[in-house]
Design an enzyme around this catalytic site. Structure first.
Site, PDB file in Angstrom:
ATOM      1  N   HIS A  86     -10.054 108.433  37.783  1.00 50.27           N
ATOM      2  CA  HIS A  86      -8.885 107.567  37.672  1.00 50.27           C
ATOM      3  C   HIS A  86      -7.672 108.431  37.352  1.00 50.27           C
ATOM      4  O   HIS A  86      -7.801 109.653  37.160  1.00 50.27           O
ATOM      5  CB  HIS A  86      -9.121 106.507  36.594  1.00 50.27           C
ATOM      6  CG  HIS A  86      -8.175 105.347  36.663  1.00 50.27           C
ATOM      7  ND1 HIS A  86      -7.899 104.675  37.835  1.00 50.27           N
ATOM      8  CD2 HIS A  86      -7.443 104.723  35.694  1.00 50.27           C
ATOM      9  CE1 HIS A  86      -7.042 103.708  37.593  1.00 50.27           C
ATOM     10  NE2 HIS A  86      -6.748 103.713  36.302  1.00 50.27           N
ATOM     11  N   HIS A  94      -4.809 102.513  29.801  1.00 47.56           N
ATOM     12  CA  HIS A  94      -3.783 101.756  30.509  1.00 47.56           C
ATOM     13  C   HIS A  94      -3.577 100.412  29.816  1.00 47.56           C
ATOM     14  O   HIS A  94      -4.512  99.827  29.262  1.00 47.56           O
ATOM     15  CB  HIS A  94      -4.170 101.561  31.975  1.00 47.56           C
ATOM     16  CG  HIS A  94      -3.832 102.747  32.826  1.00 47.56           C
ATOM     17  ND1 HIS A  94      -4.506 103.047  33.992  1.00 47.56           N
ATOM     18  CD2 HIS A  94      -2.892 103.719  32.685  1.00 47.56           C
ATOM     19  CE1 HIS A  94      -3.977 104.143  34.530  1.00 47.56           C
ATOM     20  NE2 HIS A  94      -3.009 104.568  33.756  1.00 47.56           N
ATOM     21  N   ASP A 129     -11.736 101.629  35.333  1.00 44.55           N
ATOM     22  CA  ASP A 129     -11.109 101.794  36.645  1.00 44.55           C
ATOM     23  C   ASP A 129     -11.528 103.134  37.237  1.00 44.55           C
ATOM     24  O   ASP A 129     -11.550 104.159  36.550  1.00 44.55           O
ATOM     25  CB  ASP A 129      -9.589 101.751  36.506  1.00 44.55           C
ATOM     26  CG  ASP A 129      -9.082 100.382  36.071  1.00 44.55           C
ATOM     27  OD1 ASP A 129      -9.915  99.483  35.857  1.00 44.55           O
ATOM     28  OD2 ASP A 129      -7.857 100.231  35.936  1.00 44.55           O
ATOM     29  N   ASP A 164      -3.176  97.312  30.633  1.00 43.37           N
ATOM     30  CA  ASP A 164      -3.932  96.101  30.945  1.00 43.37           C
ATOM     31  C   ASP A 164      -5.343  96.131  30.358  1.00 43.37           C
ATOM     32  O   ASP A 164      -6.092  95.162  30.504  1.00 43.37           O
ATOM     33  CB  ASP A 164      -3.979  95.856  32.456  1.00 43.37           C
ATOM     34  CG  ASP A 164      -4.579  97.005  33.239  1.00 43.37           C
ATOM     35  OD1 ASP A 164      -4.308  98.168  32.906  1.00 43.37           O
ATOM     36  OD2 ASP A 164      -5.324  96.740  34.216  1.00 43.37           O
ATOM     37  N   HIS A 165      -5.689  97.221  29.680  1.00 45.06           N
ATOM     38  CA  HIS A 165      -6.994  97.328  29.034  1.00 45.06           C
ATOM     39  C   HIS A 165      -6.897  97.436  27.514  1.00 45.06           C
ATOM     40  O   HIS A 165      -7.933  97.343  26.844  1.00 45.06           O
ATOM     41  CB  HIS A 165      -7.755  98.538  29.592  1.00 45.06           C
ATOM     42  CG  HIS A 165      -8.090  98.409  31.041  1.00 45.06           C
ATOM     43  ND1 HIS A 165      -9.362  98.129  31.506  1.00 45.06           N
ATOM     44  CD2 HIS A 165      -7.317  98.510  32.153  1.00 45.06           C
ATOM     45  CE1 HIS A 165      -9.357  98.070  32.827  1.00 45.06           C
ATOM     46  NE2 HIS A 165      -8.117  98.293  33.246  1.00 45.06           N
ATOM     47  N   HIS A 170     -11.697  93.107  38.026  1.00 44.09           N
ATOM     48  CA  HIS A 170     -10.433  93.843  38.207  1.00 44.09           C
ATOM     49  C   HIS A 170      -9.867  93.553  39.602  1.00 44.09           C
ATOM     50  O   HIS A 170      -9.561  94.449  40.383  1.00 44.09           O
ATOM     51  CB  HIS A 170     -10.653  95.350  38.008  1.00 44.09           C
ATOM     52  CG  HIS A 170      -9.405  96.090  37.609  1.00 44.09           C
ATOM     53  ND1 HIS A 170      -8.595  96.712  38.532  1.00 44.09           N
ATOM     54  CD2 HIS A 170      -8.836  96.319  36.403  1.00 44.09           C
ATOM     55  CE1 HIS A 170      -7.590  97.304  37.906  1.00 44.09           C
ATOM     56  NE2 HIS A 170      -7.706  97.071  36.616  1.00 44.09           N
ATOM     57  N   HIS A 193     -10.306 102.992  29.086  1.00 46.09           N
ATOM     58  CA  HIS A 193      -9.175 103.901  29.244  1.00 46.09           C
ATOM     59  C   HIS A 193      -7.922 103.246  28.657  1.00 46.09           C
ATOM     60  O   HIS A 193      -7.952 102.068  28.279  1.00 46.09           O
ATOM     61  CB  HIS A 193      -8.977 104.314  30.704  1.00 46.09           C
ATOM     62  CG  HIS A 193      -8.619 103.196  31.628  1.00 46.09           C
ATOM     63  ND1 HIS A 193      -9.472 102.162  31.947  1.00 46.09           N
ATOM     64  CD2 HIS A 193      -7.483 102.956  32.345  1.00 46.09           C
ATOM     65  CE1 HIS A 193      -8.899 101.338  32.788  1.00 46.09           C
ATOM     66  NE2 HIS A 193      -7.684 101.788  33.049  1.00 46.09           N
TER      67      HIS A 193
END
EC number: 3.1.26.11
Length: 312
Positions: A140, A65, A211, A67-68, A269, A63
């Site tokens: 999510h 976001h 997530d 942090d990914h 995570h 996805h």
């Protein structure tokens, strides 16, 4: 084949954990490795690992976001600077192409390899002679996907001694037998492939989830997995907080692994709030429900053994 964790933290990096990135090494199978997500500073983590960016074949983004994905532009550029010339394909949700193309254009980055970007939807997103990759949407705040990688069965071993007992010398016909074709000798004797080839080697199943809160697609993707990588951002006492922020707890991940009949569960995570007291609590909670659980740490590695062959 094994899973190597480059980053195992949630949201922001900490001194103990970088943000999410996971490698699936397949050097014996494909001569390459795959990367799942690419959080900020993933390329720094690669430098501290046995991985070589020139061997990177596919990147799978769960996805969008930060942090990914915030590590993608730097890693893509470094792969080129470090001698990577083979094509690279990136799979991810809608919007991943605009993010990558814009980043590379504005920074005037130049790549010495062909880069292909595939924006995915649910279902079968990749297949070759060795494996399939299937995706499904999770629960999510934005579209987040899980990936199910399934190896195709490999032909069984050819019983050389038994073949020679028929008087057949090594040659192309050995390959025919191994691949399931019967061979007829000049005098009319038929050597049946099923009589001289052992049972096929079943393919392994690896599932890497983005997530998510608990949902039906987690169980569908994880069914019968040899190794399930599941987020566990919070301990069970923070279940309400996990639900509010569309994440899972240790117990929820363990229940999913048990319900899906997975063989091994690795939790990742992990919230930075567990940096001081460690992850013993998380591990204990999960193992009460699913004993074969590990909590990943940065630069930890988990082999994925071959499945036992079925008897004929």
């Amino acid at each position: 084949m094994d899973i190597y964790f480059l980053g195992t933290g949630a949201g922001m990096p900490t001194k103990e954990r970088n943000v999410t990135s996971i490698a699936l090494t397949q050097y014996e199978e494909r001569g390459s490795f795959w990367l799942f997500d690419c959080g900020e500073a993933t390329q720094h983590q690669v430098l501290r690992s046995p991985l070589k960016l020139s061997k990177l074949e596919f990147i799978w983004i769960t996805h969008l976001h930060g942090d990914h994905i915030f590590g993608l532009p730097g890693l893509l550029s470094s792969r080129s600077n470090q001698g990577g010339t083979s094509p690279l394909t990136i799979f991810g949700p809608k919007g991943i192409e605009a993010y990558i193309r814009t980043s590379m254009q504005i920074s005037q980055s130049r790549l010495n390899y062909d880069m292909n970007i595939v924006e995915i939807s649910e279902g079968l997103v990749y297949e070759d002679e060795q494996c399939t990759v299937e995706t499904a949407l999770l629960d999510h705040r934005i579209d987040s996907y899980g990936y199910r990688i399934q190896e195709k069965p490999k032909p069984g071993s050819l019983d050389i001694a038994k073949v020679k007992s028929y008087g057949l010398l090594p040659g192309p016909q050995y390959g025919l037998l191994k691949n399931g074709t019967d061979v007829t000798l000049p005098e009319g004797t038929v050597i049946r492939s099923s009589d001289v080839v052992g049972p096929p080697q079943p393919g392994r199943i690896i599932v890497v989830l983005g997530d998510t809160r608990p949902c039906a697609n987690v169980l569908r993707l994880a069914q019968g997995a040899d190794l399930l990588v599941h987020e566990a951002t919070f301990a069970q006492e923070l279940a309400a907080l996990a639900r509010e922020f569309y994440h899972s707890t240790t117990s929820e991940a363990a229940h999913a692994a048990a319900a899906a009949g997975a063989n091994q569960l690795v939790l990742t995570h992990i919230s930075g709030r567990y940096a001081d007291e460690g992850t013993d609590l998380l591990l204990e909670e999960a193992r009460r429900i699913f004993p074969n659980t590990q909590v990943a740490s940065d630069h930890s590695s988990y082999p994925i053994p071959l499945r036992a062959k079925e008897e004929k």
